[in-house]
Design an enzyme around this catalytic site. Sequence first.
Site, PDB file in Angstrom:
ATOM      1  N   GLU A  47      -0.448  -9.444  -1.117  1.00  0.00           N
ATOM      2  CA  GLU A  47      -2.008  -9.545  -0.895  1.00  0.00           C
ATOM      3  C   GLU A  47      -2.743  -9.466  -2.491  1.00  0.00           C
ATOM      4  O   GLU A  47      -3.774 -10.189  -2.667  1.00  0.00           O
ATOM      5  CB  GLU A  47      -2.733  -8.462  -0.045  1.00  0.00           C
ATOM      6  CG  GLU A  47      -2.258  -8.714   1.337  1.00  0.00           C
ATOM      7  CD  GLU A  47      -2.618  -7.603   2.281  1.00  0.00           C
ATOM      8  OE1 GLU A  47      -2.369  -6.437   2.063  1.00  0.00           O
ATOM      9  OE2 GLU A  47      -3.231  -7.706   3.328  1.00  0.00           O
TER      10      GLU A  47
ATOM     11  N   GLY B 250       0.614  -5.199   0.844  1.00  0.00           N
ATOM     12  CA  GLY B 250      -0.457  -5.032  -0.382  1.00  0.00           C
ATOM     13  C   GLY B 250      -0.287  -5.753  -1.610  1.00  0.00           C
ATOM     14  O   GLY B 250      -1.124  -6.168  -2.279  1.00  0.00           O
TER      15      GLY B 250
ATOM     16  N   GLU C  43       4.095  -5.493   6.970  1.00  0.00           N
ATOM     17  CA  GLU C  43       3.241  -4.409   7.778  1.00  0.00           C
ATOM     18  C   GLU C  43       3.733  -4.114   9.023  1.00  0.00           C
ATOM     19  O   GLU C  43       3.907  -3.121   9.515  1.00  0.00           O
ATOM     20  CB  GLU C  43       1.869  -4.799   7.501  1.00  0.00           C
ATOM     21  CG  GLU C  43       1.306  -4.612   6.123  1.00  0.00           C
ATOM     22  CD  GLU C  43       1.421  -5.902   5.164  1.00  0.00           C
ATOM     23  OE1 GLU C  43       2.248  -6.813   5.614  1.00  0.00           O
ATOM     24  OE2 GLU C  43       0.811  -5.839   4.259  1.00  0.00           O
TER      25      GLU C  43
ATOM     26  N   ALA D 109       1.095  -1.180  -0.165  1.00  0.00           N
ATOM     27  CA  ALA D 109       0.011  -0.086  -0.061  1.00  0.00           C
ATOM     28  C   ALA D 109       0.692   1.101  -0.016  1.00  0.00           C
ATOM     29  O   ALA D 109       2.090   1.268   0.407  1.00  0.00           O
ATOM     30  CB  ALA D 109      -0.937  -0.222   1.412  1.00  0.00           C
TER      31      ALA D 109
HETATM   32  N1  3HC Z   1       4.782   3.386  -0.210  1.00  0.00           N
HETATM   33  C1  3HC Z   1       5.087   4.389  -0.505  1.00  0.00           C
HETATM   34  N2  3HC Z   1       6.223   4.921  -0.800  1.00  0.00           N
HETATM   35  C2  3HC Z   1       7.285   3.868  -0.827  1.00  0.00           C
HETATM   36  C3  3HC Z   1       6.671   2.387  -0.421  1.00  0.00           C
HETATM   37  C4  3HC Z   1       5.548   2.261  -0.330  1.00  0.00           C
HETATM   38  N3  3HC Z   1       4.833   1.194   0.058  1.00  0.00           N
HETATM   39  N4  3HC Z   1       7.808   1.692  -0.583  1.00  0.00           N
HETATM   40  C5  3HC Z   1       9.061   2.608  -0.859  1.00  0.00           C
HETATM   41  N5  3HC Z   1       8.842   3.778  -0.881  1.00  0.00           N
HETATM   42  C6  3HC Z   1       9.237   4.934  -1.419  1.00  0.00           C
HETATM   43  C7  3HC Z   1      10.542   5.329  -0.500  1.00  0.00           C
HETATM   44  O1  3HC Z   1      10.161   6.192   0.687  1.00  0.00           O
HETATM   45  C8  3HC Z   1      11.559   5.880  -1.484  1.00  0.00           C
HETATM   46  O2  3HC Z   1      11.123   7.298  -1.504  1.00  0.00           O
HETATM   47  P1  3HC Z   1      12.089   8.429  -1.741  1.00  0.00           P
HETATM   48  O3  3HC Z   1      12.937   8.163  -2.979  1.00  0.00           O
HETATM   49  O4  3HC Z   1      11.430   9.749  -1.934  1.00  0.00           O
HETATM   50  O5  3HC Z   1      12.962   8.179  -0.504  1.00  0.00           O
HETATM   51  C9  3HC Z   1      11.449   5.204  -2.668  1.00  0.00           C
HETATM   52  O6  3HC Z   1       9.882   4.621  -2.600  1.00  0.00           O
HETATM   53  C10 3HC Z   1      12.206   3.995  -2.819  1.00  0.00           C
HETATM   54  O7  3HC Z   1      12.421   3.382  -1.746  1.00  0.00           O
HETATM   55  P2  3HC Z   1      13.824   2.743  -1.233  1.00  0.00           P
HETATM   56  O8  3HC Z   1      14.656   3.791  -1.326  1.00  0.00           O
HETATM   57  O9  3HC Z   1      13.523   2.012  -0.029  1.00  0.00           O
HETATM   58  O10 3HC Z   1      14.294   1.580  -2.355  1.00  0.00           O
HETATM   59  P3  3HC Z   1      14.906   0.387  -2.292  1.00  0.00           P
HETATM   60  O11 3HC Z   1      15.048  -0.253  -3.457  1.00  0.00           O
HETATM   61  O12 3HC Z   1      15.923   0.365  -1.211  1.00  0.00           O
HETATM   62  O13 3HC Z   1      13.781  -0.611  -1.507  1.00  0.00           O
HETATM   63  C11 3HC Z   1      11.679  -1.615  -1.072  1.00  0.00           C
HETATM   64  C12 3HC Z   1      12.563  -0.957  -1.699  1.00  0.00           C
HETATM   65  C13 3HC Z   1      12.223  -3.174  -0.450  1.00  0.00           C
HETATM   66  C14 3HC Z   1      10.188  -1.911  -1.724  1.00  0.00           C
HETATM   67  C15 3HC Z   1      11.511  -0.849   0.066  1.00  0.00           C
HETATM   68  O14 3HC Z   1      11.118   0.636  -0.031  1.00  0.00           O
HETATM   69  C16 3HC Z   1      10.554  -1.316   1.056  1.00  0.00           C
HETATM   70  O15 3HC Z   1      10.680  -2.187   1.704  1.00  0.00           O
HETATM   71  N6  3HC Z   1       9.222  -0.499   1.114  1.00  0.00           N
HETATM   72  C17 3HC Z   1       8.141  -0.809   2.136  1.00  0.00           C
HETATM   73  C18 3HC Z   1       7.455  -2.116   1.917  1.00  0.00           C
HETATM   74  C19 3HC Z   1       6.236  -2.129   2.894  1.00  0.00           C
HETATM   75  O16 3HC Z   1       6.562  -1.938   3.829  1.00  0.00           O
HETATM   76  N7  3HC Z   1       5.080  -2.496   2.604  1.00  0.00           N
HETATM   77  C20 3HC Z   1       4.009  -2.777   3.137  1.00  0.00           C
HETATM   78  C21 3HC Z   1       3.232  -1.543   3.211  1.00  0.00           C
HETATM   79  S1  3HC Z   1       1.649  -1.299   4.105  1.00  0.00           S
HETATM   80  C22 3HC Z   1       0.519  -2.602   3.269  1.00  0.00           C
HETATM   81  O17 3HC Z   1       0.796  -2.820   2.227  1.00  0.00           O
HETATM   82  C23 3HC Z   1      -0.618  -2.597   4.070  1.00  0.00           C
HETATM   83  C24 3HC Z   1      -1.651  -3.596   3.446  1.00  0.00           C
HETATM   84  O18 3HC Z   1      -1.634  -4.653   3.961  1.00  0.00           O
HETATM   85  C25 3HC Z   1      -2.969  -2.817   3.155  1.00  0.00           C
END
Ligand code: 3HC
Length: 704
Positions: free
Chosen positions: A109, A106, A129, A63
Amino acid sequence: MSELVKFTREDDVAVVTIDNPPVNALSPGVPEGLKASIQAAAEEPQVRAVVIIGAGQTFIAGADIREFGKIVSGEKPRLSLLPYLNSIEDSPKPVVVAIHGTAFGGGLETAMSGHYRVMAPSAQAGQPEVKLGLIPGAGGTQRLPRLAGVSKAAEMCAFGEPIKAQEALALGLVDRIIEGDLLEGAIAFAREVADRPIPKTRDRNDKLRDANPATLAQAREQARKLKRGQRAPLAAIDAIEAATKLSFEEGCKREAEFFNECLFSTESKALIYAFFGERTVSKIPDIPKETKTYDIRRAAVIGAGTMGGGITMNFANAGIPVMVKETAQDALDRGMSNIRSNYARTVEKGRLSQAGMDQRLALITPQLSYNGFDEADIVIEAVFENMAVKKQVFSEIGQIAKRGCILASNTSSLDIDEIASVTRRPEMVVGTHFFSPANVMRLLEVVRGKATANEVIATCMGLGKKLNKVAVLARNCRGFIGNRIVGPYLREAHFLVEEGASVEQVNQALYDFGMAMGPLAMDDLTGLDVSWAIRQEFKRFDKPGVRQPLVPDLLCELRRFGQKSGRGWSKYDENRKPSPDPEVAALIENASREAGIERRAISNEEIVERCVYALVNEGAQVLEEGIALRAVDIDITYLYGYGFPAWRGGPMFYADTVGLKNVLARIEEFEQQHGPELWHPAPLLKRLVDSGRTFEGMGAAQGK
Ligand code: 3HC
Ligand code: NAI
């Protein structure tokens, strides 16, 4: 369709491409686009099957995390993703989801709502998450146990670690690994399954029935231990338990309740702040992204002691050849033997192959001379914490190093400008403060001297990333960000034992607050002799008449240096397990009596407040002086360097959550009780309270 989701056709297969850079997050527009694409595929008679794939580097990373803040602040209502994902599962034509990069949160999912999943060999899948204080909120806790089994689902949702393609295949989470072109392979797979009956994840109950009742109890026990103090891991397990007891629809309702509870928690706000904070600290306002950097192809380290050895390993781990220099053969042998046994332990644990260890060792050149140092792109000094010794080393390397070589010091407290003054190129001198053990701890404090060139800073910040560190920029002052602030924190811990708390009580109170270890346990781990040497170095700055801790020097005089000598604040057995030492208790009582300090019962609350607010007050001062760029730089320093609980966000974020007014009021009481030299409220803290602002609200400014 939607700007972010593209619909194309390859003969009889519809291809739905999510194109929302950088990570294809499910931002507004993406779920709608997915639903519309499925609808369009249903309506096109030629289409027999659908492939969903991500454009760019990755499938869907989850998400859009930025949206959560807007929901919590009331700016936007929460829109559940679940109905959109259900519409994928309800597609009358089979949907194959093609995963490369990461299918996280997500993203996984979404994948599980498809009827089949294929994966690139290098791809990963996970429900991270929980690392944001959340649980999967779009059916993940209901679909994952149906596909991967209850035990694995509980592990993935409660701990958030991703799995690789091979494991996903073995679990039955994906149906095929595609070598070569993923889209081509996915389309071929879609044609294979186009005429089969459509399998829906929600209808699969075989793996739920197999659930062993002890599985979830064990997962809860693990979560309480490994995710101490956090709610989300337990909520994730509760939601998975619902999957084993309720229908899919009812289970999803329970999941939504738990998700909402987590979304509005301080734990989640703190962890999301930390997620973005880790990325913010790499952005330096006056050093643009385009700043030229130096290539670091060859490194050199001076000193193979505790820190030099760990720093050397960091380079070898990153595949960068590294020379390490000592003054005497026995010290060099000791250093290399520590490096070897560190690697050997990793091999024993199965986290590194023997070949990997050999490769890394082959990149390290141990030596007693400066031979080859003229080829290094960076030299990092990690000799004793003594200005005279450091100056000697820097004047030597200043003459030997090539032009364009970065001259870095690992000093934990000394003046970088004074060190730079003995070279004729202060613009190339910088602090690179690694944390102990340097091969494990992720923090790297990059210290900017008066003359340090922007290119040197940009290179070191980038080098941090290459070495798998989180680099935070600090300005030069005694102790920089981390150790400058830890001073008052430890001071209070030392005073508290003199005033009546036991060593164990102080450690336990802060451990229960969430710290990785108590302050006196940290003293024992880092070595009391290290801070003793620093105190000698700075004794001349002590203000006469201002109270100083009494016991640390007494312990050092008894050669009680902590874990390394088997005795410090506690005593340690051969496995470094601590136990209370009556000799220390007597020593403390004696010292208090002689100094006329009245001993009293002290509450755990007071222990936490005095130690943590000491961090906050000094942190505010560090911000005011511009030593740290933003409050978040202090917070990230504390999360990655000092074991501050991430789910509290860091000391400055924590103060915001307590309310700065409340924090200030308590600091003013401490000022009354202990005097203004120790507890004068930082002017910045007062100004923030007066203007109703927070540390977080200060953003990138320095609050002047
Ligand atoms: N939402 C919004 N922005 C995100 C994002 C997300 N899910 N994931 C990454 N970004 C952004 C980062 O903030 C960064 O922004 P910036 O360049 O402005 O600083 C940019 O994308 C690139 O991210 P990284 O620098 O982290 O890039 P990497 O290549 O090193 O890593 C990644 C990529 C492994 C995907 C890492 O970004 C990550 O782990 N992201 C989060 C994943 C996560 O936690 N997902 C779960 C979200 S909650 C959810 O899905 C709820 C659902 O169940 C309803
Ligand atoms: P250490 O005492 O374990 O190692 C220092 C090593 O430097 C010794 O092996 C010594 O023989 C060697 N040495 C001294 N002069 C030398 C020279 N001229 N050429 C080559 N080698 C020389 O010390 P430690 O703990 O590794 O500390 C090194 C630096 O790192 C210090 O500046 C310290 O403040 C800093 N630091 C220490 C941390 C810790 O927890 N120990 C944490 C972060 C920084």
